[in-house]
Structures are given as C-alpha cells and as structure tokens.
Write a protein that holds these residues in place. Structure first.
Motif, mmCIF file in Angstrom:
data_model
loop_
_atom_site.group_PDB
_atom_site.id
_atom_site.type_symbol
_atom_site.label_atom_id
_atom_site.label_comp_id
_atom_site.label_asym_id
_atom_site.label_seq_id
_atom_site.Cartn_x
_atom_site.Cartn_y
_atom_site.Cartn_z
ATOM 1 N N LYS A 1 0.944 -1.101 -0.128
ATOM 2 C CA LYS A 1 0.010 0.020 -0.066
ATOM 3 C C LYS A 1 1.023 1.198 -0.040
ATOM 4 O O LYS A 1 0.613 2.129 -0.577
ATOM 5 N N VAL A 2 1.973 1.213 0.980
ATOM 6 C CA VAL A 2 2.956 2.372 0.866
ATOM 7 C C VAL A 2 3.549 2.543 -0.245
ATOM 8 O O VAL A 2 3.800 3.757 -0.731
ATOM 9 N N ALA A 3 4.154 1.524 -0.634
ATOM 10 C CA ALA A 3 4.884 1.482 -2.043
ATOM 11 C C ALA A 3 4.195 2.231 -3.208
ATOM 12 O O ALA A 3 4.993 3.111 -3.887
ATOM 13 N N LYS A 4 2.920 1.992 -3.220
ATOM 14 C CA LYS A 4 1.888 2.523 -4.219
ATOM 15 C C LYS A 4 2.172 4.066 -3.990
ATOM 16 O O LYS A 4 2.373 4.727 -5.036
ATOM 17 N N LEU A 5 1.887 4.409 -2.838
ATOM 18 C CA LEU A 5 1.722 5.823 -2.547
ATOM 19 C C LEU A 5 3.280 6.728 -2.875
ATOM 20 O O LEU A 5 3.139 7.454 -3.367
ATOM 21 N N VAL B 1 1.472 -1.702 13.657
ATOM 22 C CA VAL B 1 1.174 -0.862 12.825
ATOM 23 C C VAL B 1 0.463 -1.750 11.661
ATOM 24 O O VAL B 1 1.064 -2.725 10.912
ATOM 25 N N GLY B 2 -0.757 -1.515 10.944
ATOM 26 C CA GLY B 2 -1.375 -2.167 10.102
ATOM 27 C C GLY B 2 -2.119 -3.451 10.531
ATOM 28 O O GLY B 2 -2.129 -3.752 11.490
ATOM 29 N N ALA B 3 -2.611 -4.330 9.526
ATOM 30 C CA ALA B 3 -3.208 -5.370 9.689
ATOM 31 C C ALA B 3 -2.121 -6.359 10.139
ATOM 32 O O ALA B 3 -0.970 -6.199 9.661
ATOM 33 N N PRO B 4 -2.346 -7.517 10.626
ATOM 34 C CA PRO B 4 -1.350 -8.571 11.293
ATOM 35 C C PRO B 4 -0.555 -9.167 10.098
ATOM 36 O O PRO B 4 0.484 -9.477 10.216
ATOM 37 N N GLY B 5 -1.261 -9.543 9.199
ATOM 38 C CA GLY B 5 -0.744 -10.220 8.135
ATOM 39 C C GLY B 5 -0.584 -11.702 8.548
ATOM 40 O O GLY B 5 -1.480 -12.259 9.134
ATOM 41 N N VAL C 1 1.735 6.968 11.263
ATOM 42 C CA VAL C 1 2.955 6.204 10.706
ATOM 43 C C VAL C 1 3.345 6.412 9.216
ATOM 44 O O VAL C 1 4.272 6.822 8.804
ATOM 45 N N ILE C 2 2.197 6.150 8.497
ATOM 46 C CA ILE C 2 2.382 6.199 7.028
ATOM 47 C C ILE C 2 2.636 7.730 6.607
ATOM 48 O O ILE C 2 3.250 8.087 5.581
ATOM 49 N N ASP C 3 1.651 8.614 7.226
ATOM 50 C CA ASP C 3 1.914 10.024 6.966
ATOM 51 C C ASP C 3 3.104 10.590 7.184
ATOM 52 O O ASP C 3 3.730 11.527 6.425
ATOM 53 N N LYS C 4 3.778 10.125 8.479
ATOM 54 C CA LYS C 4 5.310 10.576 8.734
ATOM 55 C C LYS C 4 6.285 10.081 7.816
ATOM 56 O O LYS C 4 7.100 10.680 7.517
ATOM 57 N N LEU C 5 5.970 8.813 7.274
ATOM 58 C CA LEU C 5 6.991 8.180 6.382
ATOM 59 C C LEU C 5 6.781 9.125 5.134
ATOM 60 O O LEU C 5 8.104 9.654 4.559
ATOM 61 N N LEU C 6 5.796 9.154 4.500
ATOM 62 C CA LEU C 6 5.633 10.070 3.302
ATOM 63 C C LEU C 6 6.228 11.593 3.403
ATOM 64 O O LEU C 6 6.926 11.926 2.558
#
Length: 455
Positions: A110-114, A139-143, A165-170
């Motif tokens: 998901k993040v790689a696409k963003l 962070v996120g679904a357990p998988g 977490v995702i927003d901070k990474l971007l």
C-alpha cells in the motif's frame, strides 16, 4: 549509470595537451591538464543524499507487538522513522528504518504504491525495513502472524496510528528529496559480540528460547557512511547487524526502540548525525541480555558499549569515499512449497501461487541493490537464520555483501534444514518446508553472481 561525456572541445583540449589517444606521448603536466578538463566536463549525475528523522511515538496507550497482546502504559524512549534518500543522477532510492516489530507485506505494498505515485520512486527502489523491537505499537493489519498466533489479535486494527506512521513516512521522504545535497559514500566492516544464538538445547535435543554459546552466530557489522561532499561532515550512518529487539520481555509495558533504538540514539549523539539501524539475519540471534522485565535489569544501556561503540569505531576506520556513485535495484521472486496445514491470510494472496487445489507455493520477494559493482545488498521479508546469510556473504562476488532482514514485510521464519530436527518455537511460525533455506541461499547466490554482476 554515469557516462563519460566526450565533446569536440574536450578532444581539442586533449590534442593541444599532447595526449595521444593511440599512444602514451603526453607529458605529466599535459596529462594533468587534460584529466582536469575531463573531470569538469564529465560530471554528469553527481551523487546526492539526505537523511530525515521522524518521531512516530504515540501519545496514548497502544497495543504492543511482540510476545502476547498487551497495552502500553507509558514511554521508555521515543521511536522513529529514519529515512535515507539516495540519488545517483539517474534515479532515487529510499531506505527506511522504522522502530516497530514486523510489518505485513500488504501494508508495505500500500505504501509503496503511494511512494511511487507521489514521488516517482519505483517499488524496487523503496525499501522499508523494521528494527524488530518487541516494545513498539502494531502498525497495519497483522498479516501472516495472525495465521500462527491468532490469539494475539482479538482487538481491532489501530487505523489511526497506522495512518500517522504512513503520513510521517511520506512526509519524511518528501523532506529528504527537498534536502538532497552533494555527498560521498564510504563502506566498511565492524564486529560486535552483542548477540548470541538463542536456540538453546538440553540433552533431549529439543530447542527452546534461551542462549546457545555453541550455536551459529553472525557478529559482522556492515557499515555505509554518507558524508557531505564539500565539507566532509557526516550526514548519516547505516549499520547492519543481526540481533532480536528483545532486551525487554513481555512484562515490559513501556514503548521503546529496545536495543536497536538505544544504539541508534547513542551513535547519533556521539557522531552528530542520524543512524539507520538495519537488522540482519536475526531469526536465531538474541541480544546477550534478553527478555528482562525492564531496561535496568536487562542492562539495555550496555548495548551502547557492546554495539554502539563498535559501530563508531568501524565508521572511523572508513577512509576512502566515492562521490561518483551509481546504483541499480532489482527484484526476484523465490518460489517454494507451503507447509501443510497452514491457513494463509486472504490479504496476502499476492504472495502465493496456486499450483493445484491442495498444493500452494509461497512467493518470497527478494530485493537487490548493486552499488558501484562493489557493494551487493540483498533484502527479504523474513526472519532468516544467520547460517544462510553467512554463506551467501562468504561466497558472494561482491567484496561487501550485506543482508537486510525484516524488509518490506514479514513472511515468517526461514531456518536451516538441520534446525528443523530440533523443533522449538521457530518451526511453529514458519510457513516453509524444511529444505526451503538451502534452495533459497543457492538462488540468491546465483542472482548475485549472474544478474547482479552482469548489470
């Protein structure tokens, strides 16, 4: 890739200087003049870099990942994204080190696409590694962990914290791109005895989580050092070392980066620049002080001396730097049968191949990075046993070969065929068949020797 740009003006300069393309008739003075001109005209795509540090410490209690399900009751130390952006003039590469335990490949996807959509950084050039601290929030679904340890995930997914977490990474990647500056790259090795094999065995030869001083270990530290090209100040250190983030045990309820976080903070304080801690093949390696109820009884600060000082020492011994840096990233899929009886999560169906109605094959993505044909880095979303990466490094055609574990997701433990015989915890959280590791190592070596070197 860097190209020598030969223009008519350059040919004229070479001719005037007396430099013969078909012979060796140039005088030393003329040769120096000619080479100086070549250097000026051929400076296409100078290497640039930037590092950004983003605090992702939550302000309210969170479910911690690692050990059993438990809610945090405070903060021992802050946790971060450490983000390194590299630019060789042709493409950009983003390496992220985050103070969390594990990450679902679906969350990475998901993040790689963003990242690709927003910054134009290809998926193969975006590596998201986690330090594997067992005292940080989910962070996120357990998988895949849900397939082995479903009892830990009876609570809802924390989408608010995941979004933060995702927003901070971007945000960090965007800042890094804006802050890119001319840089030079150094590489080296270090050594630390901060880890130990954790597959303990008594006379019954059944493995349990403990300490095994006679077991396989990897105590090499792989160092990348980024310095500013003009004033030579340190911009960032990347330290690759294999160690579980388990100084703190399940009784601890304070958010912490654990050993990797303590080491990164210490190296930054001493060196004046951020450090990315990139874990290695730590599937069977624990810190020598492991699973304590609190940081004091676990002597967590001892890792500053045992590992932090060793990283600083190795970094200081790096004396040669290159400012003309070219890198090439690539990816392959390793296919291997799934262990019988495993219920695979639907969210990870992109990582399996149905061959028959009853037989499934796991698709393990492996990333590669070739830097100046001298540094070969490979990464996978695995808790790999150190024997596998040790052998790859020993036989690799690259003088510097680093393995980045826990990268771009988590697909369980991959242990050697011999270790399956001793049973224990790790086989219960592995989706693979016993002979997968041997074929995995050989496949990686083949890629390093052929596709990587040929490029």
């Amino acid at each position: 890739m860097k190209r020598l740009i030969v223009k008519p003006l350059m040919l004229f300069i070479l001719a005037v200087a007396g430099f013969q393309l078909n012979g060796f008739g140039a005088t030393p003075k003329a040769l120096r003049i000619a080479l100086a001109q070549v250097d000026i005209i051929s400076s296409a795509g100078d290497f640039k870099a930037a590092v950004v540090k983003e605090n992702i410490t939550p302000k309210v209690p969170k479910q911690l990942l690692g050990y059993g399900a438990r809610l945090s009751e405070g903060i021992l130390d802050s946790i971060y994204h450490q983000i390194l952006i590299l630019d060789d003039g042709d493409s950009k590469f983003a390496l992220v080190s985050t103070d969390i335990c594990v990450l679902s490949p679906a969350t990475y996807d998901k993040v790689a696409k963003l990242v690709e959509k927003k910054f134009g950084i290809a998926r193969s050039n975006f590596w998201w590694s986690v330090t594997h601290t067992h005292s940080a929030p989910e962070v996120g679904a357990p998988g895949l962990p849900e397939a082995f340890m479903g009892e830990r995930y009876q609570h809802p997914i924390d989408t608010n914290y995941t979004d933060l977490v995702i927003d901070k990474l971007l945000d960090g990647i965007e800042k890094g791109i804006q802050q890119l500056a001319p840089a030079s790259l150094g590489v080296g090795w270090g050594h630390s005895s901060a880890n130990i094999n954790r597959r303990a065995r008594d006379i019954d030869d059944v493995a349990f989580l403990g300490m095994n001083p006679d077991g396989a270990v990897d105590r090499r530290i792989g160092i990348l050092k980024i310095v500013h090209k003009e004033d030579h100040r340190l911009m960032a250190t990347v330290a690759n070392y294999a160690i579980h983030g388990t100084v703190l045990g399940g009784q601890n309820l304070l958010i912490s980066g654990d050993g990797p976080g303590v080491v990164a903070k210490y190296v930054e304080e001493k060196s004046g620049a951020p450090m990315l801690f990139i874990n290695g093949a730590a599937g069977n390696l624990a810190p020598i002080y492991s699973v304590y109820p609190d940081a004091r009884s676990g002597r967590m600060n001892m890792l500053r001396r045992l590992l932090g000082d060793k990283i600083i020492m190795a970094s200081k011994e790096i004396l040669n730097y290159e400012d003309q840096v070219s890198f090439s990233a690539s990816e392959m899929d390793f296919l291997t049968p799934m262990k019988e009886g495993l219920k695979w999560p639907e969210a990870l169906n992109e990582y399996i191949v149905d061959e028959k109605e009853t037989a499934k094959t796991i698709k393990v993505p492996v990333r590669f990075l070739n830097i100046n044909d001298k540094i070969g880095i490979w990464a996978s979303p695995l808790e790999l046993f150190c024997e596998i990466s040790n052998e790859v490094r020993e036989r690799s055609p690259f003088p510097y070969t680093f393995y980045y574990g826990y990268t771009n997701g988590w697909l369980g433990y991959m242990l050697t065929e011999e270790e399956w015989e001793y049973k224990g915890y790790e086989p219960t959280v592995s989706p693979f068949v016993p002979n997968a590791a041997t074929r995995f190592g050989e496949t990686v070596l083949s890629y390093l020797e052929s596709e990587m070197k040929s490029k």
